[in-house]
Motif scaffolding. Structure first.
Motif, PDB file in Angstrom:
ATOM      1  N   HIS A 119       0.812  -1.218   0.000  1.00  0.00           N
ATOM      2  CA  HIS A 119       0.000   0.000   0.000  1.00  0.00           C
ATOM      3  C   HIS A 119       0.851   1.277   0.000  1.00  0.00           C
ATOM      4  O   HIS A 119       0.537   2.246  -0.694  1.00  0.00           O
ATOM      5  CB  HIS A 119      -0.910  -0.027   1.228  1.00  0.00           C
ATOM      6  CG  HIS A 119      -1.844   1.130   1.339  1.00  0.00           C
ATOM      7  ND1 HIS A 119      -2.974   1.252   0.558  1.00  0.00           N
ATOM      8  CD2 HIS A 119      -1.815   2.232   2.117  1.00  0.00           C
ATOM      9  CE1 HIS A 119      -3.590   2.383   0.863  1.00  0.00           C
ATOM     10  NE2 HIS A 119      -2.908   3.002   1.809  1.00  0.00           N
ATOM     11  N   HIS A 123       1.219   4.488  -2.596  1.00  0.00           N
ATOM     12  CA  HIS A 123       1.145   5.942  -2.355  1.00  0.00           C
ATOM     13  C   HIS A 123       2.297   6.673  -3.061  1.00  0.00           C
ATOM     14  O   HIS A 123       2.117   7.778  -3.572  1.00  0.00           O
ATOM     15  CB  HIS A 123       1.177   6.239  -0.855  1.00  0.00           C
ATOM     16  CG  HIS A 123      -0.183   6.186  -0.211  1.00  0.00           C
ATOM     17  ND1 HIS A 123      -1.249   6.931  -0.658  1.00  0.00           N
ATOM     18  CD2 HIS A 123      -0.639   5.475   0.856  1.00  0.00           C
ATOM     19  CE1 HIS A 123      -2.311   6.677   0.111  1.00  0.00           C
ATOM     20  NE2 HIS A 123      -1.979   5.790   1.022  1.00  0.00           N
ATOM     21  N   SER A 147       0.366   9.430   5.765  1.00  0.00           N
ATOM     22  CA  SER A 147      -1.038   9.035   5.671  1.00  0.00           C
ATOM     23  C   SER A 147      -1.633   8.890   7.062  1.00  0.00           C
ATOM     24  O   SER A 147      -1.016   9.271   8.050  1.00  0.00           O
ATOM     25  CB  SER A 147      -1.141   7.717   4.903  1.00  0.00           C
ATOM     26  OG  SER A 147      -0.690   6.664   5.716  1.00  0.00           O
ATOM     27  N   ASP A 310      -6.473   7.117  -0.312  1.00  0.00           N
ATOM     28  CA  ASP A 310      -6.463   5.747  -0.826  1.00  0.00           C
ATOM     29  C   ASP A 310      -7.228   5.636  -2.142  1.00  0.00           C
ATOM     30  O   ASP A 310      -8.373   6.104  -2.247  1.00  0.00           O
ATOM     31  CB  ASP A 310      -7.071   4.803   0.225  1.00  0.00           C
ATOM     32  CG  ASP A 310      -6.169   4.683   1.441  1.00  0.00           C
ATOM     33  OD1 ASP A 310      -5.025   5.175   1.375  1.00  0.00           O
ATOM     34  OD2 ASP A 310      -6.621   4.112   2.447  1.00  0.00           O
TER      35      ASP A 310
END
Ligand code: KG4
Ligand code: ZN
Length: 323
Positions: A119, A123, A147, A310
């Protein structure tokens, strides 16, 4: 090359079709964020159940949009997809499993390869999505991923060659924005953007008391933001300051440390590109301060707000370049 990417690490159910890692040709997203407002925070079990509910309609909608874009039948979209990609972590395990199982099922049924994506790497690769005709960033680069769950400084030497330089020891930057937003009654869940807005709009005098800048002078790339909550609570309890004045000082405290450590990483590695990613990369003040402090740097941040937070397109981009 067309990659269909699925992202379900938290409270967003997202699917996108990305061409050659840079162009999102179809996207669909559903979110359970509103539901978490009522509890003032995410309940993992609730988020996972919503992922189960949303995953099929979101994928179906994305396939339909891809068919429209490609001017083909929905039934033929699978023939044009070269690979599937899916976020495998970090994230909420119940939420992640829904996306991973859906992607595995599609890969099996369509006989396509499946690319697992981190993940946070996603980003970083949000910066490779179309940027008004600008070419994809040049590597090596330093990446600051900020984040709700992470605050990390990473050296991206090349595609697939990442070196972790440091990160938060406790709360993430976005998490501290959200927690302080709640203390200042600027939002019960994901209040970060509203806190930032109040801070930016505040034109009164600065606080006479400073909030802590933890680890600012420590010679590492680590952060610590958890002490800020208590320090803010103490200011709130004094009943002497406007919430927006506290918000401004809080934003300044977080961003001063983020920018200083990033600057240090850029200088130490000799990188000429800085990539900003994650929900907090939407923060205008952060972008301005980076630009002011690092004027000679090629500074890239995601082009759209939806690429900061996201999304599935960033997973498709990462799968293409980082595979
Ligand atoms: O990347 P993201 O969507 O989810 C995670 O992977 O965690 O980031 C969401 C985080 C939240 O904490 C939200 O409050 C924060 O990003 N955020 C902001 C801003 N916009 C989103 N924080 C500060 N200023 C903003 N403008
Ligand atoms: Zn994220």
């Amino acid at each position: 090359m067309l990659i269909m990417a699925i992202e379900t690490s938290c409270d967003e159910t997202a699917c996108a079709v990305v061409e050659n890692g840079v162009k999102e040709i179809a996207t669909a997203v559903a979110t359970s964020a509103e539901l978490h407002q009522t509890t003032g925070g995410i309940v993992p079990e609730v988020a996972a159940r919503k992922q189960v509910e949303y995953i099929t309609p979101v994928i179906e909608l994305c396939i339909k949009k891809a068919a429209d874009h490609l001017r083909i039948d929905t039934a033929d979209v699978k023939n044009r997809i070269d690979a599937l990609a899916v976020t495998v972590g970090p994230g909420l395990i119940g939420s992640l499993i829904v996306g991973v199982e859906a992607a595995k099922a599609l890969a099996l049924a369509w006989n396509k390869p499946l690319i697992p994506v981190n993940h946070l790497v996603g980003h970083i690769y949000a910066n490779f999505l179309p940027q008004d005709g600008i070419k994809p960033p040049v590597l090596p680069a330093v990446a600051l991923v900020v984040s709700g769950g992470h605050t990390d400084i990473v050296l991206v030497k090349d595609h697939g060659r990442l070196e972790y330089l440091g990160g938060t020891l406790d709360d993430a930057a976005g998490e501290s924005f959200d927690k302080v937003a709640r203390l200042l009654t600027m939002g019960s869940y994901l209040g970060g953007p509203l806190l930032a807005k109040n801070a930016d709009l505040y034109t009164g005098s600065n606080l006479s008391e400073k909030l802590p800048r933890a680890l600012l002078h420590e010679n590492t790339y680590n952060f610590s933001f958890s002490g800020l909550k208590t320090a803010v609570k103490r200011l709130v309890d004094k009943n002497m300051y406007e919430p927006s004045a506290i918000a401004k000082e809080f934003q300044e405290a977080v961003i001063e440390v983020l920018v200083a450590k990033t600057l240090k990483a850029v200088q130490a590695t000799g990188a000429t590109t800085l990539l900003l990613g994650g929900g907090v990369s939407a923060n205008k003040y952060l972008r301005t301060r980076i630009q002011e402090r690092l004027p000679k740097l090629t500074f890239r941040h995601p082009q759209k707000i939806s690429y900061c937070t996201d999304n599935a397109a960033m997973i498709g981009a990462a799968a293409f370049f980082d595979k």
